[in-house]
Design a protein around this motif. Structure first.
Motif, PDB file in Angstrom:
ATOM      1  N   ASP A 110      -4.839   8.574   0.732  1.00  0.00           N
ATOM      2  CA  ASP A 110      -6.108   8.809   0.039  1.00  0.00           C
ATOM      3  C   ASP A 110      -6.938   7.900   0.451  1.00  0.00           C
ATOM      4  O   ASP A 110      -8.169   7.611   0.422  1.00  0.00           O
ATOM      5  N   LEU A 111      -6.524   6.368   0.967  1.00  0.00           N
ATOM      6  CA  LEU A 111      -7.281   5.424   1.004  1.00  0.00           C
ATOM      7  C   LEU A 111      -7.808   5.406   2.515  1.00  0.00           C
ATOM      8  O   LEU A 111      -8.865   4.652   2.919  1.00  0.00           O
ATOM      9  N   LYS A 112      -7.264   6.185   3.404  1.00  0.00           N
ATOM     10  CA  LYS A 112      -7.439   6.277   4.924  1.00  0.00           C
ATOM     11  C   LYS A 112      -7.151   4.794   5.678  1.00  0.00           C
ATOM     12  O   LYS A 112      -7.851   4.735   6.837  1.00  0.00           O
ATOM     13  N   HIS A 113      -6.455   4.126   5.237  1.00  0.00           N
ATOM     14  CA  HIS A 113      -5.870   2.833   5.755  1.00  0.00           C
ATOM     15  C   HIS A 113      -4.452   2.711   5.177  1.00  0.00           C
ATOM     16  O   HIS A 113      -4.184   2.830   3.820  1.00  0.00           O
ATOM     17  N   TYR A 114      -3.419   2.388   6.137  1.00  0.00           N
ATOM     18  CA  TYR A 114      -2.035   2.412   5.701  1.00  0.00           C
ATOM     19  C   TYR A 114      -2.042   1.434   4.332  1.00  0.00           C
ATOM     20  O   TYR A 114      -2.562   0.246   4.736  1.00  0.00           O
ATOM     21  N   HIS A 115      -1.212   1.640   3.325  1.00  0.00           N
ATOM     22  CA  HIS A 115      -0.966   0.863   2.230  1.00  0.00           C
ATOM     23  C   HIS A 115       0.328   1.141   1.661  1.00  0.00           C
ATOM     24  O   HIS A 115       0.781   2.503   1.673  1.00  0.00           O
ATOM     25  N   MET A 116       1.154   0.336   1.311  1.00  0.00           N
ATOM     26  CA  MET A 116       2.416   0.374   0.451  1.00  0.00           C
ATOM     27  C   MET A 116       2.305   0.192  -0.872  1.00  0.00           C
ATOM     28  O   MET A 116       1.758  -0.748  -1.144  1.00  0.00           O
ATOM     29  N   HIS A 117       2.740   0.945  -1.721  1.00  0.00           N
ATOM     30  CA  HIS A 117       2.867   0.504  -3.130  1.00  0.00           C
ATOM     31  C   HIS A 117       4.175   0.190  -3.736  1.00  0.00           C
ATOM     32  O   HIS A 117       5.141   0.481  -3.040  1.00  0.00           O
ATOM     33  N   VAL A 118       4.169  -0.970  -4.148  1.00  0.00           N
ATOM     34  CA  VAL A 118       5.154  -1.643  -4.779  1.00  0.00           C
ATOM     35  C   VAL A 118       5.177  -1.442  -6.484  1.00  0.00           C
ATOM     36  O   VAL A 118       4.271  -2.321  -7.117  1.00  0.00           O
ATOM     37  N   VAL A 119       5.828  -0.612  -7.141  1.00  0.00           N
ATOM     38  CA  VAL A 119       5.338  -0.054  -8.373  1.00  0.00           C
ATOM     39  C   VAL A 119       6.825  -0.467  -9.382  1.00  0.00           C
ATOM     40  O   VAL A 119       7.868   0.107  -9.147  1.00  0.00           O
ATOM     41  N   PRO A 120       6.685  -1.524 -10.219  1.00  0.00           N
ATOM     42  CA  PRO A 120       7.615  -1.577 -11.080  1.00  0.00           C
ATOM     43  C   PRO A 120       8.222  -0.506 -11.959  1.00  0.00           C
ATOM     44  O   PRO A 120       6.829   0.293 -12.559  1.00  0.00           O
ATOM     45  N   ARG A 121       9.300  -0.116 -12.262  1.00  0.00           N
ATOM     46  CA  ARG A 121       9.670   1.230 -12.759  1.00  0.00           C
ATOM     47  C   ARG A 121      10.412   1.032 -14.245  1.00  0.00           C
ATOM     48  O   ARG A 121      11.239   0.221 -14.203  1.00  0.00           O
ATOM     49  N   TYR A 122      10.408   1.772 -15.054  1.00  0.00           N
ATOM     50  CA  TYR A 122      11.136   1.758 -16.140  1.00  0.00           C
ATOM     51  C   TYR A 122      11.394   2.962 -16.713  1.00  0.00           C
ATOM     52  O   TYR A 122      10.762   4.466 -16.566  1.00  0.00           O
ATOM     53  N   GLU A 123      12.701   3.319 -17.164  1.00  0.00           N
ATOM     54  CA  GLU A 123      13.113   4.475 -17.753  1.00  0.00           C
ATOM     55  C   GLU A 123      12.247   5.082 -18.712  1.00  0.00           C
ATOM     56  O   GLU A 123      11.799   4.558 -19.689  1.00  0.00           O
ATOM     57  N   GLY A 124      11.810   6.303 -18.563  1.00  0.00           N
ATOM     58  CA  GLY A 124      11.039   7.149 -19.198  1.00  0.00           C
ATOM     59  C   GLY A 124       9.548   6.868 -19.015  1.00  0.00           C
ATOM     60  O   GLY A 124       8.672   7.453 -19.863  1.00  0.00           O
ATOM     61  N   ASP A 125       9.246   6.303 -17.979  1.00  0.00           N
ATOM     62  CA  ASP A 125       7.765   5.615 -17.728  1.00  0.00           C
ATOM     63  C   ASP A 125       7.191   7.169 -17.337  1.00  0.00           C
ATOM     64  O   ASP A 125       5.637   7.057 -17.036  1.00  0.00           O
ATOM     65  N   GLY A 126       7.712   8.195 -17.078  1.00  0.00           N
ATOM     66  CA  GLY A 126       7.112   9.350 -16.577  1.00  0.00           C
ATOM     67  C   GLY A 126       6.585   9.361 -15.020  1.00  0.00           C
ATOM     68  O   GLY A 126       6.063  10.379 -14.368  1.00  0.00           O
ATOM     69  N   PHE A 127       6.722   8.437 -14.338  1.00  0.00           N
ATOM     70  CA  PHE A 127       6.706   8.486 -12.721  1.00  0.00           C
ATOM     71  C   PHE A 127       7.776   8.919 -12.151  1.00  0.00           C
ATOM     72  O   PHE A 127       8.900   8.476 -12.098  1.00  0.00           O
ATOM     73  N   THR A 128       7.569  10.281 -11.674  1.00  0.00           N
ATOM     74  CA  THR A 128       8.792  11.146 -11.245  1.00  0.00           C
ATOM     75  C   THR A 128       8.379  11.587  -9.710  1.00  0.00           C
ATOM     76  O   THR A 128       7.433  11.587  -9.186  1.00  0.00           O
ATOM     77  N   TRP A 129       9.709  11.715  -9.199  1.00  0.00           N
ATOM     78  CA  TRP A 129       9.689  12.294  -7.841  1.00  0.00           C
ATOM     79  C   TRP A 129      10.129  13.856  -8.207  1.00  0.00           C
ATOM     80  O   TRP A 129      11.126  14.411  -8.869  1.00  0.00           O
ATOM     81  N   SER A 130       9.154  14.747  -7.918  1.00  0.00           N
ATOM     82  CA  SER A 130       9.222  16.233  -8.366  1.00  0.00           C
ATOM     83  C   SER A 130      10.000  17.080  -7.290  1.00  0.00           C
ATOM     84  O   SER A 130      10.109  16.667  -6.071  1.00  0.00           O
TER      85      SER A 130
END
Length: 138
Positions: free
Chosen positions: A92-112
């Protein structure tokens, strides 16, 4: 510079929260973080996808992902860290970018699961052979 990613990576955009940079990459806090500490790693040179990067820049991105992952683990004690990047039309940025995201159990960030599965799990042997053959042809 027309590319927003280039402007962010090179410190031209206003109100950036740069947390680390070197001559090749910039690490900046995501303006819409999924969790506290959510960081983007952007190369200073314009690239659309990971396979376009020169080896030195690709190594700098990976080194920064290791550095940021360890740092975020120490600061925020997450249950894990997700490191990801989208390419092609999903960048979506049209420029390579890597996300580094701290994750917590139950945070809702899922791989569907895929909305339209095509049975790829039933073709693993064929897929592996196809990829190995293509790698041998390079």
């Amino acid at each position: 510079m027309e590319c927003l990613g280039c402007r962010i990576a090179n410190g031209i955009e206003p109100n950036l929260n740069i947390v680390f940079e070197n001559e090749l990459i910039t690490c900046v806090l995501d303006i819409a973080p999924f969790n506290e500490g959510h960081t983007l790693i952007l190369p200073k040179k314009h690239y659309w996808d990971v396979d376009e990067m020169d080896p030195e820049t690709a190594h700098a991105v990976m080194d920064a992902s290791q550095k940021m992952s360890a740092l975020l683990k120490g600061l925020y004690k997450p249950d894990g860290v997700r490191i990801c990047a989208d390419g092609g039309k999903f960048n979506d940025l049209k420029h390579y970018h890597m996300h580094v995201v701290p994750r917590y159990e139950g945070d809702g960030f899922t791989w569907s699961e895929p909305l339209h599965p095509d049975g790829a799990e039933n073709r693993l042997s064929e897929t592996g052979a196809k990829i190995r053959k293509a790698l041998g042809e390079q």
